[in-house]
Scaffold this motif. Structure first.
Motif, PDB file in Angstrom:
ATOM      1  N   GLU A  31       8.164   2.429 -16.537  1.00 18.88           N
ATOM      2  CA  GLU A  31       6.943   2.672 -15.255  1.00 18.88           C
ATOM      3  C   GLU A  31       7.484   2.007 -13.503  1.00 18.88           C
ATOM      4  N   ASN A  32       7.313   1.313 -14.158  1.00 19.37           N
ATOM      5  CA  ASN A  32       7.679   0.257 -12.953  1.00 19.37           C
ATOM      6  C   ASN A  32       8.475  -1.050 -13.281  1.00 19.37           C
ATOM      7  N   ALA A  33       8.954  -2.265 -11.956  1.00 18.35           N
ATOM      8  CA  ALA A  33       9.442  -3.012 -12.283  1.00 18.35           C
ATOM      9  C   ALA A  33       9.578  -4.356 -13.307  1.00 18.35           C
ATOM     10  N   LEU A  34       8.181  -4.114 -13.591  1.00 18.01           N
ATOM     11  CA  LEU A  34       8.449  -5.355 -14.704  1.00 18.01           C
ATOM     12  C   LEU A  34       8.802  -5.032 -15.755  1.00 18.01           C
ATOM     13  N   GLU A  35       8.606  -3.493 -16.298  1.00 18.38           N
ATOM     14  CA  GLU A  35       8.788  -3.144 -17.655  1.00 18.38           C
ATOM     15  C   GLU A  35      10.535  -2.991 -17.080  1.00 18.38           C
ATOM     16  N   LYS A  36      10.626  -2.700 -16.533  1.00 18.39           N
ATOM     17  CA  LYS A  36      12.355  -2.272 -16.897  1.00 18.39           C
ATOM     18  C   LYS A  36      12.796  -3.632 -16.552  1.00 18.39           C
ATOM     19  N   LEU A  37      12.471  -4.484 -16.334  1.00 19.56           N
ATOM     20  CA  LEU A  37      13.130  -6.102 -16.905  1.00 19.56           C
ATOM     21  C   LEU A  37      12.304  -6.787 -18.005  1.00 19.56           C
ATOM     22  N   GLU A  38      11.222  -5.886 -18.776  1.00 17.60           N
ATOM     23  CA  GLU A  38      11.473  -5.993 -19.957  1.00 17.60           C
ATOM     24  C   GLU A  38      12.271  -5.188 -20.860  1.00 17.60           C
ATOM     25  N   SER A  39      12.333  -4.069 -20.821  1.00 16.36           N
ATOM     26  CA  SER A  39      13.435  -2.851 -21.065  1.00 16.36           C
ATOM     27  C   SER A  39      14.963  -3.919 -21.061  1.00 16.36           C
ATOM     28  N   VAL A  40      15.186  -4.432 -19.978  1.00 12.80           N
ATOM     29  CA  VAL A  40      16.226  -5.158 -19.969  1.00 12.80           C
ATOM     30  C   VAL A  40      16.488  -6.022 -21.155  1.00 12.80           C
ATOM     31  N   ILE A  41      15.707  -7.036 -21.033  1.00  8.86           N
ATOM     32  CA  ILE A  41      15.454  -7.766 -22.401  1.00  8.86           C
ATOM     33  C   ILE A  41      15.955  -7.714 -23.454  1.00  8.86           C
ATOM     34  N   LYS A  42      14.884  -6.325 -24.069  1.00 14.41           N
ATOM     35  CA  LYS A  42      14.726  -6.242 -24.717  1.00 14.41           C
ATOM     36  C   LYS A  42      15.879  -5.882 -25.594  1.00 14.41           C
ATOM     37  N   SER A  43      16.420  -4.781 -24.220  1.00 14.87           N
ATOM     38  CA  SER A  43      17.258  -4.308 -24.382  1.00 14.87           C
ATOM     39  C   SER A  43      19.316  -5.301 -25.451  1.00 14.87           C
ATOM     40  N   PHE A  44      19.065  -6.425 -24.331  1.00 16.30           N
ATOM     41  CA  PHE A  44      19.584  -7.531 -24.626  1.00 16.30           C
ATOM     42  C   PHE A  44      19.560  -7.885 -25.778  1.00 16.30           C
ATOM     43  N   TYR A  45      19.009  -8.255 -25.928  1.00  9.54           N
ATOM     44  CA  TYR A  45      18.123  -9.255 -27.490  1.00  9.54           C
ATOM     45  C   TYR A  45      18.664  -8.319 -28.691  1.00  9.54           C
ATOM     46  N   VAL A  46      18.398  -7.004 -29.087  1.00 15.08           N
ATOM     47  CA  VAL A  46      18.330  -6.284 -29.885  1.00 15.08           C
ATOM     48  C   VAL A  46      19.744  -5.925 -29.804  1.00 15.08           C
ATOM     49  N   PHE A  47      20.482  -6.147 -28.889  1.00 14.49           N
ATOM     50  CA  PHE A  47      21.956  -5.199 -29.056  1.00 14.49           C
ATOM     51  C   PHE A  47      22.443  -7.102 -29.863  1.00 14.49           C
ATOM     52  N   VAL A  48      22.226  -8.000 -28.937  1.00 14.41           N
ATOM     53  CA  VAL A  48      23.365  -8.870 -29.799  1.00 14.41           C
ATOM     54  C   VAL A  48      23.359  -9.503 -31.578  1.00 14.41           C
ATOM     55  N   LYS A  49      21.190  -9.003 -31.835  1.00 16.70           N
ATOM     56  CA  LYS A  49      21.093  -9.294 -32.792  1.00 16.70           C
ATOM     57  C   LYS A  49      22.030  -8.445 -34.233  1.00 16.70           C
ATOM     58  N   LYS A  50      22.160  -7.171 -33.106  1.00 15.92           N
ATOM     59  CA  LYS A  50      22.376  -5.815 -34.251  1.00 15.92           C
ATOM     60  C   LYS A  50      24.023  -5.942 -33.411  1.00 15.92           C
ATOM     61  N   ASN A  51      24.372  -6.587 -32.866  1.00 16.34           N
ATOM     62  CA  ASN A  51      25.920  -7.265 -32.634  1.00 16.34           C
ATOM     63  C   ASN A  51      26.548  -8.303 -33.224  1.00 16.34           C
ATOM     64  N   ASN A  52      25.419  -9.154 -34.070  1.00 15.92           N
ATOM     65  CA  ASN A  52      25.677 -10.387 -34.523  1.00 15.92           C
ATOM     66  C   ASN A  52      27.294 -10.414 -34.969  1.00 15.92           C
ATOM     67  N   MET A  53      28.024  -9.805 -35.480  1.00 12.30           N
ATOM     68  CA  MET A  53      29.308 -10.168 -35.238  1.00 12.30           C
ATOM     69  C   MET A  53      30.291 -10.295 -34.607  1.00 12.30           C
ATOM     70  N   GLU A  54      30.428  -9.472 -33.086  1.00 13.49           N
ATOM     71  CA  GLU A  54      30.721  -8.650 -32.238  1.00 13.49           C
ATOM     72  C   GLU A  54      30.627 -10.818 -31.352  1.00 13.49           C
ATOM     73  N   PHE A  55      29.063 -11.173 -31.252  1.00 15.27           N
ATOM     74  CA  PHE A  55      29.120 -12.114 -29.996  1.00 15.27           C
ATOM     75  C   PHE A  55      29.001 -13.108 -30.933  1.00 15.27           C
ATOM     76  N   CYS A  56      29.594 -12.881 -32.353  1.00  9.49           N
ATOM     77  CA  CYS A  56      30.684 -14.569 -32.552  1.00  9.49           C
ATOM     78  C   CYS A  56      31.573 -14.494 -32.105  1.00  9.49           C
ATOM     79  N   LEU A  57      32.389 -13.526 -31.843  1.00  5.14           N
ATOM     80  CA  LEU A  57      33.513 -14.011 -31.082  1.00  5.14           C
ATOM     81  C   LEU A  57      33.311 -14.740 -29.698  1.00  5.14           C
TER      82      LEU A  57
END
Length: 193
Positions: free
Chosen positions: A74-100
């Motif tokens: 809804e606001n910029a702070l929530e957007k920033l939080e969403s970007v941080i969370k999505s990056f974190y979740v993506f890296v955790k979920k794709n640990n094998m690929e991030f090993c590269l």
């Protein structure tokens, strides 16, 4: 189909053994193809590596876009939080690929104009720009302090996130949603009036 099997097998073997310790003969054996088949689909082993990095980049960008669309901040702070969370979740979920990226990529590129370097830089730039835009938006709407330098703060935030997921990847710190919550709360306090 065989191309995908080669890529999946390469990602697994590179993550388990490292790029330098994975000969194409082993890759072919594990993928169930002839070694020549690998080179019908890829010019070199480095080309396989670049393709894997490019795939990670494209998937990360796609996942962040989808997450933001679904969450609908809804606001910029929530957007920033969403970007941080999505990056974190993506890296955790794709640990094998991030090993590269964490272990092998630094040894795979030699120049700042190398394709592997440029793909990894594109990941960093994409996420950082999203953070910067959210900070600028928040400054305009009054939810984020006006005295914040948007680009510098976005770089600092992205560097913190990269360091955090890297430390978790190497087992220096234990992966925890509490860590993510602490990071978000800390940066929110720094950003708000």
């Amino acid at each position: 189909m065989k191309r995908d099997v080669i890529l999946d097998t390469a990602a697994r073997l590179f993550a388990e053994r490292g790029f330098n310790n994975t000969p194409t003969s082993l890759l072919a054996k594990e993928a169930g193809v002839a070694e020549g088949t690998i080179f019908r689909h890829f010019r070199t082993k480095d080309d396989i590596f670049l393709t894997l990095i490019n795939n990670v980049k494209n998937q990360l960008i796609s996942d962040i876009e989808k997450y933001l669309e679904v969450r609908g901040p809804e606001n910029a702070l929530e957007k920033l939080e969403s970007v941080i969370k999505s990056f974190y979740v993506f890296v955790k979920k794709n640990n094998m690929e991030f090993c590269l990226i964490f272990r092998d990529a630094p040894t795979r590129y030699g120049q700042r104009n190398d394709d592997v370097f440029l793909n990894i830089k594109e990941i960093y730039t994409y996420v950082t720009n999203y953070m910067k835009d959210a900070i600028d938006e928040g400054k305009a709407e009054g939810t984020i302090r006006a005295d914040i330098t948007s680009q510098e703060f976005a770089d600092m935030l992205m560097s913190t996130m990269v360091g955090l997921v890297r430390a978790m990847h190497f087992g220096f710190i234990e992966s925890s949603d509490d860590i993510l919550k602490t990071v978000i709360e800390s940066f929110s306090k720094l950003l708000t009036k």
